[in-house]
Each structure stands twice: as structure tokens, then as C-alpha cells.
Scaffold this motif. Structure first.
Motif, PDB file in Angstrom:
ATOM      1  N   PHE A 410     -45.302  72.604  39.632  1.00  0.00           N
ATOM      2  CA  PHE A 410     -43.927  72.955  39.298  1.00  0.00           C
ATOM      3  C   PHE A 410     -42.993  71.915  39.920  1.00  0.00           C
ATOM      4  O   PHE A 410     -43.097  71.618  41.113  1.00  0.00           O
ATOM      5  N   SER A 411     -42.104  71.356  39.125  1.00  0.00           N
ATOM      6  CA  SER A 411     -41.216  70.316  39.643  1.00  0.00           C
ATOM      7  C   SER A 411     -39.856  70.384  38.973  1.00  0.00           C
ATOM      8  O   SER A 411     -39.711  70.957  37.883  1.00  0.00           O
ATOM      9  N   GLU A 412     -38.877  69.804  39.623  1.00  0.00           N
ATOM     10  CA  GLU A 412     -37.526  69.737  39.062  1.00  0.00           C
ATOM     11  C   GLU A 412     -36.801  68.521  39.603  1.00  0.00           C
ATOM     12  O   GLU A 412     -36.843  68.235  40.810  1.00  0.00           O
ATOM     13  N   SER A 437     -39.589  74.415  49.652  1.00  0.00           N
ATOM     14  CA  SER A 437     -40.545  74.277  48.555  1.00  0.00           C
ATOM     15  C   SER A 437     -41.958  74.721  48.948  1.00  0.00           C
ATOM     16  O   SER A 437     -42.832  74.843  48.087  1.00  0.00           O
ATOM     17  N   ALA A 445     -46.471  70.831  47.934  1.00  0.00           N
ATOM     18  CA  ALA A 445     -45.018  70.964  48.004  1.00  0.00           C
ATOM     19  C   ALA A 445     -44.367  69.756  48.671  1.00  0.00           C
ATOM     20  O   ALA A 445     -44.987  69.063  49.476  1.00  0.00           O
ATOM     21  N   ILE A 466     -38.192  67.584  43.259  1.00  0.00           N
ATOM     22  CA  ILE A 466     -38.808  68.612  44.104  1.00  0.00           C
ATOM     23  C   ILE A 466     -40.120  69.063  43.453  1.00  0.00           C
ATOM     24  O   ILE A 466     -40.173  69.273  42.240  1.00  0.00           O
ATOM     25  N   TYR A 467     -41.162  69.220  44.281  1.00  0.00           N
ATOM     26  CA  TYR A 467     -42.449  69.739  43.811  1.00  0.00           C
ATOM     27  C   TYR A 467     -42.772  71.021  44.577  1.00  0.00           C
ATOM     28  O   TYR A 467     -42.464  71.143  45.764  1.00  0.00           O
ATOM     29  N   ALA A 468     -43.407  71.963  43.883  1.00  0.00           N
ATOM     30  CA  ALA A 468     -43.811  73.216  44.520  1.00  0.00           C
ATOM     31  C   ALA A 468     -45.071  73.740  43.845  1.00  0.00           C
ATOM     32  O   ALA A 468     -45.384  73.377  42.703  1.00  0.00           O
ATOM     33  N   GLU A 471     -43.296  78.875  41.128  1.00  0.00           N
ATOM     34  CA  GLU A 471     -41.926  78.824  40.621  1.00  0.00           C
ATOM     35  C   GLU A 471     -40.912  79.387  41.609  1.00  0.00           C
ATOM     36  O   GLU A 471     -39.781  78.895  41.699  1.00  0.00           O
ATOM     37  N   LEU A 474     -40.075  76.788  44.149  1.00  0.00           N
ATOM     38  CA  LEU A 474     -39.303  75.723  43.515  1.00  0.00           C
ATOM     39  C   LEU A 474     -37.846  76.155  43.376  1.00  0.00           C
ATOM     40  O   LEU A 474     -36.922  75.385  43.659  1.00  0.00           O
ATOM     41  N   ARG A 475     -37.650  77.396  42.955  1.00  0.00           N
ATOM     42  CA  ARG A 475     -36.291  77.927  42.802  1.00  0.00           C
ATOM     43  C   ARG A 475     -35.569  77.967  44.143  1.00  0.00           C
ATOM     44  O   ARG A 475     -34.401  77.595  44.260  1.00  0.00           O
ATOM     45  N   ARG A 478     -34.597  74.433  45.087  1.00  0.00           N
ATOM     46  CA  ARG A 478     -33.451  73.976  44.297  1.00  0.00           C
ATOM     47  C   ARG A 478     -32.156  74.565  44.837  1.00  0.00           C
ATOM     48  O   ARG A 478     -31.142  73.870  44.969  1.00  0.00           O
TER      49      ARG A 478
END
Length: 504
Positions: A410-412, A437, A445, A466-468, A471, A474-475, A478
Motif C-alpha cells: 500500500f502506497s501513496e 506507517s 513500512a 509513503i509505504y505501508a 491500508e 497508510l491512512r 497520510r
């Protein structure tokens, strides 16, 4: 007084037993007093009393106390009042700002190890050190006392070199590179590393993504002498065990007394018999060492301490106003570290710092042109070959590649809200985001930083990713990045200054 033992399934933070109020009155103890318990062996524990949770004639004992007393459920043990240890007086003297003798310091350390001091008393000790400190001779005595509470490793191969970083700067993944370069030059450097305490990733946190770090003392000796290097976790063996006990109390207090920190570092070096030590002191805003003046003060203390411990110490004051390299978090840092050993030319900040530190150690070992030699060893592939030799010796894969290490799925991307130049990167906020994360416990993470200080950035361009591993984290990361933006972007124009009358 004889009491019958009953096992109590209690995961207590203190070395504690539970007794009935009437039995406490008969023995003459109150809440948080101490009792001496004699079964097959003898131990001391703090008392908690109740008239409902335990019957008269019974003593409830959790597993650690049962083991220390050599007692089993259903057996009778002798329980008597125990005075506070003499070390409590020494703690009070240090609280009053007095200087302690070697024997007093040793008694405090031994009593911490033997669970004779409560957490409140250990907290008082740490607070006294934080406020009143120790002189360099006291710190030397403190260091030796801590070292000799655990195993002492004696290498047949001599001399022994070592490397330590104060930490405090995210992304400082240079240790395996330094060790590999130095060992490839024929110099033995058995590096014992730590896990993260307050940071997003310690050296052992990322090294364990590609090889074993929990290694016993015999294996430490064998691997170090065979390969010349090591990347082991110091907490995986009985080296200066008091340090680990103290850290657990120190962390929630939010303090890191100078004397405790220096003794913590040096006790592990004494335990492995280091003859030469390089200490990296990352210095900059948002780190443990905020200014050059403070860094120089630490360097003087460390070198003075080395003289008293028969150890040659040099220090490298290094730039730490922003993360080292691009990666922060276990797998991300491991991937960046290994890629450099494989031959990647980026990030240059990691390469430069690793070669500078390795070069100082080579200079200390009598190898001329240390930094140039370190770069030659890295660029020739000799450091990579040595790295893989050490990895395999520590149970890692012989075909390990940096691309094998995959971060969280999971990334953003976090993008710039405006154009300009990166003015500041806040280390503490970077760490907060990485920890949110899931780092360092979640190995995938962390974050990858795309833009560093001084670089041009356009609105909408990615600042960092960002990596996690899930979810939810990750949220959370963020949200942390939005609440505490770690990157300041400014234009080249600071302020327009003009006359009052503007030309029409």
C-alpha cells in the motif's frame, strides 16, 4: 514466616508478589516494601497487598519470581522483611549532586540487574543523572560496571575496531557499508548494532530483513574472526544487560541523560574488547545533537572516556539537517544500502558519509589515504563481496539482491502544493510519518523521499511516497503528513522592499 506458593499469571513490570494484609502486618511490611523469599534459591521482591485477591498463608508469585526463588506451586517458602538496598542511599546522594565512588556506582548497577530496585528508584537514578550528571571518572566507572554485568567477548584476532553512530537522523543506513569496506581491507570490525528506540528504523531493524541478527556470543566470535565483519543485534546476547533494563524506563520518561548515554555506548564496546572506535555524531536541527558546539563537547567526553578505558576513540561530526539518502524504514533502507554495495552511484549522501567514516577507521588502522581507499574498495566490488560473505555467515541468502526486497504493497504519493525550492526537511516529522506507517515493526513500512534540500520542485510534483503493509496505517501516515508537513517549500524571493512612493 512460612507461606505457601501459588502461581499468579501476572505480566508485571516490577518484580512483585501479592500477599494478604494480615500476613503483611505479621511480617511488618507495607505496600511497596521488600520481602526476601527463600526457596531452593533466594530473591527479593516488592510487596503488593490485598485482603480479597489472596488468602492468608498464601503468597502469589508470577513466573519470574518463582524462577528466581527456585520455588514451585504448593511449596512453602520463608518470607521475611528486607531492607532497602544500600544503593538507594547512593541514588539519593546523586540526587543531591554529590560525586559517587566506584563501589557506589557498581552497587546501583548490580541492584538494577538483580531487580532489587523498583522502577520508581531507577527513575530517580535517571532523573538525578539528567539533572546533576557525572564527571568523566564516574562515567568510566559506570561504563565498566555495566559492561561487567554481562558477557565479555575475548577475540583471538587483534586488534578490534568498532563503529557507533549516535543516531537521531533518519535514513542513516551506512553501517553495513562501513563494516563491509573496513572488513574488505583486512581490518576486523565486529559491529553490534541496536534496534530503534525512538526512531523509525535502527540498523538491526533493517539488517534482519536479509539475514539473522540474533547471534550468540560464540557465533559472534567465530563469524567476526572468519569474515572480519559482523552486523549483529547487541540485544540478542547478554552484553551489558542493565542497559536494556534502563532503556525501558528511560523511554517513557522522555529523557536520555548524558552519563547514561555515554556509559550505554561504551559498555558494549568494552564488552567486545574494542581497541579502536569511531563515533559518528550526526549534528543538526531536530537531532539528538543540535549544534556543532554540543557535538564537540560530546567528542571531548568520548575521547577522554576512551583514555580511561584504554581505548583509542575518534569522532566524526556529520551533517544531519535532513535524512541520509532517500529511504526511511526497514526494507526501504535495506534496499538502498544493498544497491549502493551492488554499484549504484546514488544517493551520493549515503556513499559520501559511508566512505568518509570507513576512511577514518582505515586511517586509524594505519592504512594510508583512508577515504580514497574506502571509495576504491566500494567501487571495485570488494566491499560487496565482503558484505555477501558476512550475510551468508549470518544465515542470509547467497543470491541476495536489492531488488528482492519489496516494500509494503500500500502506497501513496505526497505532492507539492506549490512550486519553489525545498528549504527545510524536518527530521522529527519524517520519523513521525514513518512510524505512523508502521515502521520499524512492519518491515515494509516507511517512505521514499524524492526531493532534498535545495532542489527545485513544481506544484503537483511528488515530494515523497509513503509505504505501508495495510491500508489503516497508510491512512494514519497520510494524516500525520498532512498534520505535520515535513517539507518546507520557499521561492527564491524572500521579501520585496520598496520605497513608499511608487512610480506612476
Amino acid at each position: 514466616m512460612k507461606l505457601t506458593v501459588k502461581y499468579y499469571d501476572l505480566d508485571a513490570s516490577e518484580f512483585v508478589v501479592l500477599m494478604h494484609e494480615d500476613d503483611c502486618a505479621a511480617i511488618g511490611v507495607k505496600e511497596n516494601d521488600r520481602v526476601s523469599i527463600s526457596g531452593m534459591k533466594s530473591t527479593v521482591a516488592l510487596v503488593t497487598q490485598s485482603d480479597t485477591l489472596v488468602d492468608k498463608g498464601i503468597i502469589l508469585m508470577p513466573a519470574p519470581v518463582l524462577e528466581r526463588a527456585g520455588a514451585r506451586e504448593g511449596e512453602e517458602v520463608d518470607v521475611i522483611y528486607s531492607n532497602k538496598p544500600d544503593s538507594v542511599r547512593s541514588i539519593r546522594r546523586k540526587m543531591d549532586g554529590e560525586r559517587l565512588a566506584r563501589e557506589e556506582i557498581e552497587s546501583v548497577v548490580v541492584d538494577i540487574l538483580d531487580n532489587k530496585l523498583s522502577k520508581i528508584e531507577i527513575s530517580a537514578w535517571l532523573t538525578a543523572l539528567y539533572i546533576n550528571g557525572m564527571d568523566i571518572d564516574e562515567i568510566a566507572d559506570f561504563t565498566k560496571a555495566m559492561a561487567h554485568t554481562g558477557d565479555i567477548i575475548k577475540f583471538d584476532r587483534q586488534p578490534v575496531f568498532d563503529f557507533h553512530s549516535f543516531g537521531g537522523v533518519p535514513g542513516n543506513k551506512i553501517t553495513p557499508i562501513v563494516v563491509s569496506i573496513v572488513a574488505a581491507a583486512g581490518v576486523m570490525i565486529p559491529k553490534m548494532s541496536s534496534r530503534a528506540i525512538s526512531s523509525a528504523c535502527g540498523t538491526s531493524d533493517f539488517v534482519e530483513t536479509f539475514c539473522d541478527v540474533e547471534i550468540d556470543a560464540d557465533s559472534v566470535k567465530r563469524i567476526s574472526e572468519e569474515t572480519g565483519g559482523l552486523f549483529a543485534w547487541g540485544g540478542g546476547m547478554n552484553i551489558a544487560p542493565v542497559d536494556d533494563l534502563v532503556i525501558k524506563i528511560e523511554h517513557p520518561l522522555g529523557i536520555n541523560p548524558r552519563a547514561q548515554m555515554l556509559a550505554s555506548i561504551m559498555s558494549k564496546k568494552v564488552a567486545i574488547g574494542a581497541n579502536y572506535l569511531l563515533v559518528d555524531i550526526p549534528t543538526g536541527t531536530g537531532t539528538k545533537v543540535p549544534t556543532i558546539e554540543v557535538a564537540r563537547s560530546y567528542a571531548r567526553d568520548l575521547m577522554d572516556l576512551g583514555e580511561r578505558l584504554d581505548m583509542h576513540i575518534e569522532c566524526a561530526i556529520t551533517y544531519a539537517d535532513q535524512p541520509v539518502g532517500s529511504a526511511v524504514g526497514p526494507i526501504l533502507e535495506a534496499r538502498e544500502c544493498i544497491s549502493i554495495l551492488e554499484g549504484s552511484k546514488h544517493p551520493s549522501s549515503v556513499i559520501e558519509k559511508a566512505c568518509d567514516c570507513a576512511g577514518i577507521i582505515l586511517d586509524m588502522a594505519g592504512i594510508p589515504g583512508g577515504t580514497a581507499k574506502a571509495k576504491e574498495i566500494l567501487e571495485s566490488g570488494a566491499a560487496y563481496r565482503k558484505f555477501m560473505e558476512i550475510v551468508v555467515a549470518q544465515g542470509g541468502r547467497p543470491d541476495l539482491k536489492s531488488t528482492d526486497l519489496v516494500p509494503g504493497k500500500f502506497s501513496e504519493d505526497i505532492v507539492a502544493s506549490k512550486s519553489g525550492y525545498v528549504h527545510t526537511i524536518h527530521n522529527k516529522d519524517i520519523v513521525a510519518i514513518a512510524k505512523a506507517s508502521g515502521a520499524p515493526n512492519d518491515k515494509g513500512a516507511g517512505l521514499m523521499i524524492n526531493k532534498k534540500k535545495g532542489q527545485r520542485v513544481e506544484a503537483g510534483e511528488v515530494l515523497f511516497t509513503i509505504y505501508a503493509d495495510n491500508e489503516a496505517k497508510l491512512r494514519r501516515a497520510r494524516e500525520t503528513a498532512i498534520k505535520y508537513p515535513p517539507v518546507d517549500i520557499e521561492g527564491m524571493l524572500i521579501k520585496r522592499v520598496s520605497a513608499v512612493n511608487v512610480r506612476k
